[in-house]
Scaffold this motif. Structure first.
Motif, short mmCIF file in Angstrom:
data_model
loop_
_atom_site.label_atom_id
_atom_site.label_comp_id
_atom_site.label_asym_id
_atom_site.label_seq_id
_atom_site.Cartn_x
_atom_site.Cartn_y
_atom_site.Cartn_z
N ARG A 119 41.17 23.84 36.52
CA ARG A 119 42.15 22.82 36.91
C ARG A 119 43.57 23.37 36.81
O ARG A 119 44.44 23.04 37.61
CB ARG A 119 41.98 21.60 36.00
N ASP A 120 43.78 24.27 35.85
CA ASP A 120 45.12 24.82 35.62
C ASP A 120 45.36 26.17 36.32
O ASP A 120 46.33 26.85 36.02
CB ASP A 120 45.37 24.96 34.12
N GLY A 121 44.44 26.56 37.20
CA GLY A 121 44.71 27.74 38.01
C GLY A 121 43.76 28.91 37.88
O GLY A 121 43.88 29.88 38.61
N PHE A 122 42.82 28.87 36.94
CA PHE A 122 41.87 29.97 36.80
C PHE A 122 40.97 30.02 38.04
O PHE A 122 40.43 29.01 38.47
CB PHE A 122 41.03 29.80 35.54
N ARG A 123 40.84 31.21 38.61
CA ARG A 123 39.98 31.41 39.77
C ARG A 123 38.96 32.49 39.45
O ARG A 123 39.27 33.68 39.51
CB ARG A 123 40.79 31.82 41.00
N PRO A 124 37.73 32.07 39.10
CA PRO A 124 36.71 33.09 38.81
C PRO A 124 36.34 33.86 40.07
O PRO A 124 36.46 33.34 41.18
CB PRO A 124 35.52 32.28 38.29
N ALA A 125 35.92 35.08 39.87
CA ALA A 125 35.49 35.91 41.00
C ALA A 125 34.20 35.33 41.57
O ALA A 125 33.37 34.80 40.83
CB ALA A 125 35.26 37.34 40.53
N PRO A 126 34.01 35.42 42.87
CA PRO A 126 32.76 34.93 43.45
C PRO A 126 31.59 35.76 42.94
O PRO A 126 31.75 36.95 42.65
CB PRO A 126 32.95 35.11 44.95
N PRO A 127 30.43 35.16 42.81
CA PRO A 127 29.28 35.92 42.30
C PRO A 127 28.91 37.04 43.25
O PRO A 127 28.99 36.90 44.47
CB PRO A 127 28.15 34.87 42.23
N ARG A 128 28.51 38.16 42.68
CA ARG A 128 28.10 39.30 43.48
C ARG A 128 26.64 39.13 43.87
O ARG A 128 25.81 38.78 43.05
CB ARG A 128 28.28 40.58 42.69
N THR A 129 26.35 39.39 45.11
CA THR A 129 24.98 39.23 45.59
C THR A 129 24.16 40.48 45.40
O THR A 129 22.94 40.44 45.48
CB THR A 129 24.98 38.87 47.10
N GLY A 130 24.81 41.61 45.17
CA GLY A 130 24.10 42.87 45.04
C GLY A 130 23.83 43.51 46.38
O GLY A 130 23.37 44.63 46.48
N LYS A 131 24.11 42.80 47.45
CA LYS A 131 23.92 43.32 48.80
C LYS A 131 25.18 44.05 49.24
O LYS A 131 26.28 43.56 49.04
CB LYS A 131 23.64 42.19 49.79
#
Length: 135
Positions: free
Chosen positions: A57-69
């Motif tokens: 809510r305060d701005g943290f943007r987690p990295a998208p999950p890696r698919t391994g592909k």
């Protein structure tokens, strides 16, 4: 054996702390404000999720999950990845990305398949096809 759901949340909390530039005291204050606890280890999964929601809510943007592909916008590079994936079960390395990079480096002198020219990709593709026939 599945990974502990708490461990992934602990890692995300530390990434959020770093991304948001919080020192240790500010981080612990934040934990306490959200859950009443100053230590993530004392929290339930639901409490950890509550803290992560607050960070987002305060701005943290987690990295998208890696698919391994391995992906590329270029079809010839995708072909290299596909052929390498077919060979993977027969390779000692298990078909790791590092071993593919080493193979490409030996074949055409390029450090990463994503940087192959069309002609270089053709050389690598033909070598992988030949290897596949031998394997």
């Amino acid at each position: 054996m599945a990974a502990d759901p708490k461990n992934t949340r602990y890692a995300k909390l530390r990434i959020a702390q770093k991304q948001m530039g919080l020192d240790e005291d500010a981080y612990r204050d934040r934990l306490e404000r959200e859950t009443g606890k100053r230590s993530a280890k004392e929290m339930t999964v639901a409490e950890l999720d509550k803290v992560l929601t607050g960070f987002k809510r305060d701005g943290f943007r987690p990295a998208p999950p890696r698919t391994g592909k391995a992906t590329s916008s270029r079809p010839e590079v995708r072909k290299v990845f596909a052929l390498w994936g077919e060979l993977a079960p027969s390779l000692r390395s298990g078909g790791s990305r590092e071993s593919l990079r080493a193979f490409v480096k030996r074949m055409v002198g390029v450090d990463d398949p994503n940087f192959l020219s069309g002609a270089q990709a053709g050389v690598v593709i033909e070598a992988l096809k030949a290897w596949g026939k031998r394997a």
